[in-house]
Design an enzyme around this catalytic site. Structure first.
Site, short mmCIF file in Angstrom:
data_model
loop_
_atom_site.label_atom_id
_atom_site.label_comp_id
_atom_site.label_asym_id
_atom_site.label_seq_id
_atom_site.Cartn_x
_atom_site.Cartn_y
_atom_site.Cartn_z
N ARG A 412 0.99 -1.16 0.06
CA ARG A 412 0.08 -0.29 -0.07
C ARG A 412 0.96 1.14 0.08
O ARG A 412 0.37 2.36 -0.33
CB ARG A 412 -1.00 -0.05 1.15
CG ARG A 412 -2.15 -1.01 1.07
CD ARG A 412 -2.95 -0.96 2.31
NE ARG A 412 -2.24 -1.38 3.61
CZ ARG A 412 -2.72 -1.28 4.57
NH1 ARG A 412 -4.17 -0.60 4.82
NH2 ARG A 412 -2.14 -1.48 5.74
N GLU A 449 2.60 -5.59 13.73
CA GLU A 449 1.75 -5.88 14.65
C GLU A 449 1.01 -7.11 14.81
O GLU A 449 0.53 -7.35 16.09
CB GLU A 449 0.58 -4.57 14.38
CG GLU A 449 -0.39 -4.44 15.43
CD GLU A 449 -1.57 -3.51 14.93
OE1 GLU A 449 -2.37 -3.27 15.88
OE2 GLU A 449 -1.58 -3.15 13.99
#
Length: 526
Positions: A412, A449
């Site tokens: 992205r 994460e």
């Protein structure tokens, strides 16, 4: 104007001493510093023609003092043979036809011929002093302009031929500007075109930069455009031998090509030359007489043939750069703005996109891609008409254009990274997941994460010393951008900064990346 030249008197490269013109023989540099004493007009004509003395201001001054030599030679008692002096002046002025400074200087001292040889010499010596003052004022003005046109960061400059004190009485023109910028702490490196076929850049400019302890690299003339395409050049600085009324500029052969490449890559192209270089009698560059030099300069190197016997040669000493390709011409009195000086859309200040607008377009998806993770999707940001363009412009402005290349992180980060690269007119390199890139790669692991992963970059993607801007979409723990920065540094590049569209402020990413400048266009607390 920032007057920062040293208070001590600058070193003079041309002088009058005991009836002789004294200078450094530039043909011998850099291997030998040979002093040249010229006591006859023939010596001066030969020195100018063979480039023992070169550079438009320097040959003008040498020609002026050559007229003084002639005036003393042709003075017998109280009688001055003006006809013989004028004949010598014609030979001096014709020694090199392209540089207008030579004819201008010879004509100026000839106007004092009625006052005798002493008056001619006094005018020539006054011109030496004027040249120092002119160059000092011009260099300060040009350095100020470069600082206005470039971001507050170390500069990579490119120059062609030699335009330092060797080309003038002292201080220099374009190279003098580079040295002044170095004194201001603004120069990271200078790329020096070798300047075929006589290598004035490799021999003389490199020598002057080395004496001044300014970092430089010599590059072949044909590599300059490639250096610009790789983002290794922030500004091009050159001198001039003749400038016509419309701003067309004659300079050392190869200058025109540099201007074309600089225009293609949006790089400022600045000409630094004294007012005496302007020829208002010529309306445009098509009227400039371009000197063509000996074929031997091209088909021989140090006396050794490098081409087949009888090879035909095209060896113009100069070319003419149209004014439309020049950002500015700087003299001691004015700054002439060429067509390229008009701000383009890419140079106009960008409007700041409110962070609230970005935040309002985010969509949250709980438990994606793994349970317990909230995924922030940016699809609506990218779908908003005109918003990506505005965000890219904001990044370029907020980072001060202090980078040479954009590194965009898969996947992205590719969207904003490509837009930023396009806006800045700079190259884009993709940092990808394992197995996506062909050829030899470097790899770096990082923690997400919600897991672990690796990133890769091709080992030939970045040039040593290149300043890169690392771009991703969302900053969480900082693992992705940290790995990207490590990859850049492993390739020898310098990380100019990190950019994200959204920073998740509760996950420690900014702290993990504290060693790098970080720009986040929107912050979201988690």
């Amino acid at each position: 104007m920032n007057a920062r030249l040293p208070a001590s008197s600058p070193e003079v490269s041309l002088s009058w001493s005991d009836g002789a013109i004294v200078t450094v023989d530039q043909r011998a540099l850099p291997r030998e510093r040979r002093v040249l004493r010229m006591t006859e007009v023939d010596h001066v004509v030969d020195a100018i023609a063979t480039l023992a003395v070169r550079g438009a201001p320097a040959i003008g001054l040498a020609g002026a003092l050559g007229v003084a030599l002639s005036a003393y030679t042709h003075t017998h008692g109280d009688t001055l043979d003006e006809e013989s002096v004028r004949a010598d002046a014609e030979r001096l002025a014709a020694a090199r036809p392209t540089a207008v400074n030579l004819a201008w200087a010879v004509g100026r001292v000839l106007a004092r011929l009625g006052g005798g040889a002493d008056a001619v010499l006094a005018e020539g010596l006054a011109m030496l002093d004027e040249d120092v003052a002119v160059n000092t004022a011009m260099v300060l003005r040009a350095a100020d302009l470069v600082e206005k046109l470039t971001p507050e960061s170390p500069l990579r400059l490119l120059t062609h031929c030699n335009t330092g004190r060797l080309a003038t009485a002292a201080v220099g023109t374009a190279l003098g500007t580079i040295l002044e910028l170095s004194r201001r702490g603004r120069v990271a490196e200078v790329l020096v075109d070798e300047t075929r076929p006589l290598l004035q850049g490799a021999r003389l400019t490199a020598w002057e930069l080395g004496e001044a302890q300014v970092p430089y690299r010599v590059c072949v003339d044909s590599a300059a455009a490639a250096a610009m395409s790789q983002g290794l050049v922030d500004c091009v600085l050159v001198g001039a031998d003749r400038i016509t009324a419309n701003g067309d500029t004659a300079n050392k052969i190869g200058t025109y090509g540099l201007a074309v490449a600089a225009a293609r890559h949006g790089i400022p192209f600045i000409v630094v030359a004294p007012e005496s270089t302007w020829d208002e009698l010529l309306s445009d560059g098509s009227q400039i007489v371009v000197e063509e030099r000996s074929p031997r300069e091209v088909v021989e190197f140090a006396g050794t043939p490098t081409a087949p016997d009888g090879a035909a040669v095209f060896n113009p000493a100069f070319d003419v750069t149209p004014a439309e390709l020049i950002t500015a011409v700087v003299t001691e009195r004015r700054t002439f703005r060429g067509a390229r000086a008009v701000p383009s859309a890419a140079a106009m200040p960008a409007a700041t996109v409110p962070a609230e607008r970005i935040a309002g377009l985010l969509e949250e998806f709980p438990d994606h891609p793994t349970p317990g993770v909230v995924f922030r999707d940016l699809s609506r940001v990218y779908a908003e008409p005109g918003l990506l363009h505005a965000l890219a412009a904001q990044v370029v402005e907020e980072t001060g254009r202090s980078f040479d290349r954009v590194l965009a992180v898969e996947s992205r980060g590719f969207v904003l990274g490509a837009a930023v690269a396009a806006r800045a007119g700079l190259p884009l390199t993709l940092v990808r997941k394992p197995g996506k890139l062909p050829g030899k790669v470097r790899s770096a692991a990082y923690a997400l994460e919600y897991g672990e992963d690796r990133l890769e970059i091709r080992t030939d993607s970045l040039a040593p010393g290149e300043r890169v801007l690392c771009v991703d979409d969302v900053l969480a723990t900082g693992g992705t951008l940290g790995a990207t920065a490590r990859l850049a540094e492993a390739c020898g590049a310098k990380v100019a900064g990190l950019v994200v569209l959204v920073e998740l402020t509760g996950l420690g990413g900014r702290t993990a990346l504290a060693d790098y400048p970080l720009t986040a266009l929107c912050e979201v607390a988690v």
